[in-house]
Design a protein around this motif. Structure first.
Motif, PDB file in Angstrom:
ATOM      1  N   ALA A  53       0.821  -1.211   0.000  1.00 46.82           N
ATOM      2  CA  ALA A  53       0.000   0.000   0.000  1.00 46.82           C
ATOM      3  C   ALA A  53       0.853   1.258   0.000  1.00 46.82           C
ATOM      4  N   VAL A  54       1.884   1.276   0.833  1.00 47.33           N
ATOM      5  CA  VAL A  54       2.727   2.469   0.932  1.00 47.33           C
ATOM      6  C   VAL A  54       3.559   2.651  -0.340  1.00 47.33           C
ATOM      7  N   LYS A  55       3.986   1.565  -0.949  1.00 43.54           N
ATOM      8  CA  LYS A  55       4.806   1.668  -2.158  1.00 43.54           C
ATOM      9  C   LYS A  55       3.971   1.874  -3.422  1.00 43.54           C
ATOM     10  N   ALA A  61      -8.111   0.578  -4.397  1.00 44.15           N
ATOM     11  CA  ALA A  61      -9.240   1.375  -3.918  1.00 44.15           C
ATOM     12  C   ALA A  61      -9.170   1.496  -2.405  1.00 44.15           C
ATOM     13  N   SER A  62      -8.710   0.436  -1.751  1.00 45.42           N
ATOM     14  CA  SER A  62      -8.518   0.468  -0.299  1.00 45.42           C
ATOM     15  C   SER A  62      -7.669  -0.724   0.123  1.00 45.42           C
ATOM     16  N   VAL A  63      -7.117  -0.589   1.329  1.00 48.53           N
ATOM     17  CA  VAL A  63      -6.337  -1.670   1.912  1.00 48.53           C
ATOM     18  C   VAL A  63      -6.794  -1.904   3.345  1.00 48.53           C
ATOM     19  N   VAL A  64      -6.694  -3.169   3.764  1.00 49.43           N
ATOM     20  CA  VAL A  64      -7.115  -3.565   5.107  1.00 49.43           C
ATOM     21  C   VAL A  64      -6.023  -4.431   5.722  1.00 49.43           C
ATOM     22  N   PRO A  65      -5.036  -3.798   6.348  1.00 51.76           N
ATOM     23  CA  PRO A  65      -4.015  -4.574   7.049  1.00 51.76           C
ATOM     24  C   PRO A  65      -4.521  -5.004   8.423  1.00 51.76           C
ATOM     25  N   ILE A  66      -4.305  -6.270   8.758  1.00 50.44           N
ATOM     26  CA  ILE A  66      -4.778  -6.815  10.025  1.00 50.44           C
ATOM     27  C   ILE A  66      -3.587  -7.374  10.794  1.00 50.44           C
ATOM     28  N   CYS A  67      -3.440  -6.934  12.012  1.00 50.47           N
ATOM     29  CA  CYS A  67      -2.378  -7.352  12.940  1.00 50.47           C
ATOM     30  C   CYS A  67      -1.008  -7.437  12.277  1.00 50.47           C
TER      31      CYS A  67
END
Length: 153
Positions: A53-55, A61-67
Motif C-alpha cells: 500500500a505504501v509503495k 481502492a482500499s487496503v485492510v491490514p490486520i495485525c
C-alpha cells in the motif's frame, strides 16, 4: 468479484513487486475493474498489505491490514517523493490490543505516520480483548465489506 489469496512460500517474506505482478497477471487474464482492487492480509500478510500500500498507494481502492506493521522509512520516502499519491490511500487497519505475536504498536505507528502525512481516510479499529487472531472478527464483520465496496480509486 474475484478473490486471490496467495500464500507466502516458506522461509520467505512478501515482496510488493511480486504481488503487483500477480495483480497485473490477474488483470490481464480476467475482467477486472481496476478502480476497485482491494488488498488485505493478516499477520505477515498484514505487513505485506502495509508494504504494498505504501509503495503503490494509487494502485488500490482500499487496503485492510490486520495485525501487521510496516516500514516507516517507506512512508517517509513517499511523503518526500510522492505526497499527493499517498493522500489517495484508503485504509482500515485492525489489531488486537492483547496481541502477543505482533504488538498493537506496530499498527498504531503506521496509522499515526499516515495521519501525520495528511492521509485523510485512515480508520483504525483495536479490539480490546483480542489477541493475535483479530482477523476472524474482522472478516466476519459485514460493515467491512460494505465499506470496501464503497471505495473506488
Amino acid at each position: 468479484c474475484i478473490v486471490v489469496s496467495p500464500q507466502c512460500p516458506p522461509d520467505q517474506w512478501w515482496e510488493p513487486l511480486e504481488l503487483v505482478a500477480l495483480i497485473d497477471d490477474m488483470c490481464e487474464k480476467y475482467k477486472v475493474d481496476r478502480d476497485r482492487i482491494y488488498c488485505t492480509g493478516l499477520s505477515m500478510g498484514g505487513y505485506g498489505t502495509w508494504s504494498i500500500a505504501v509503495k503503490n498507494p494509487t494502485r488500490f481502492a482500499s487496503v485492510v491490514p490486520i495485525c501487521g506493521g510496516g516500514d516507516l522509512s517507506a512512508v517517509r520516502r513517499m511523503v518526500r517523493n510522492r505526497p499527493a499519491e499517498l493522500k489517495e490511500l484508503n485504509v482500515w487497519a485492525y489489531h488486537g490490543a492483547m496481541d502477543p505475536t505482533v504488538a498493537v504498536d506496530e499498527s498504531e505507528v503506521m496509522v499515526a505516520a499516515l495521519r501525520k502525512a495528511g492521509v485523510p481516510r485512515v480508520q483504525f479499529t483495536v479490539y480490546p480483548e483480542a489477541k493475535h487472531d483479530s482477523w476472524t472478527v474482522t472478516y466476519d464483520n459485514p460493515e467491512l465489506y460494505a465499506w470496501l465496496l464503497r471505495q473506488r480509486r
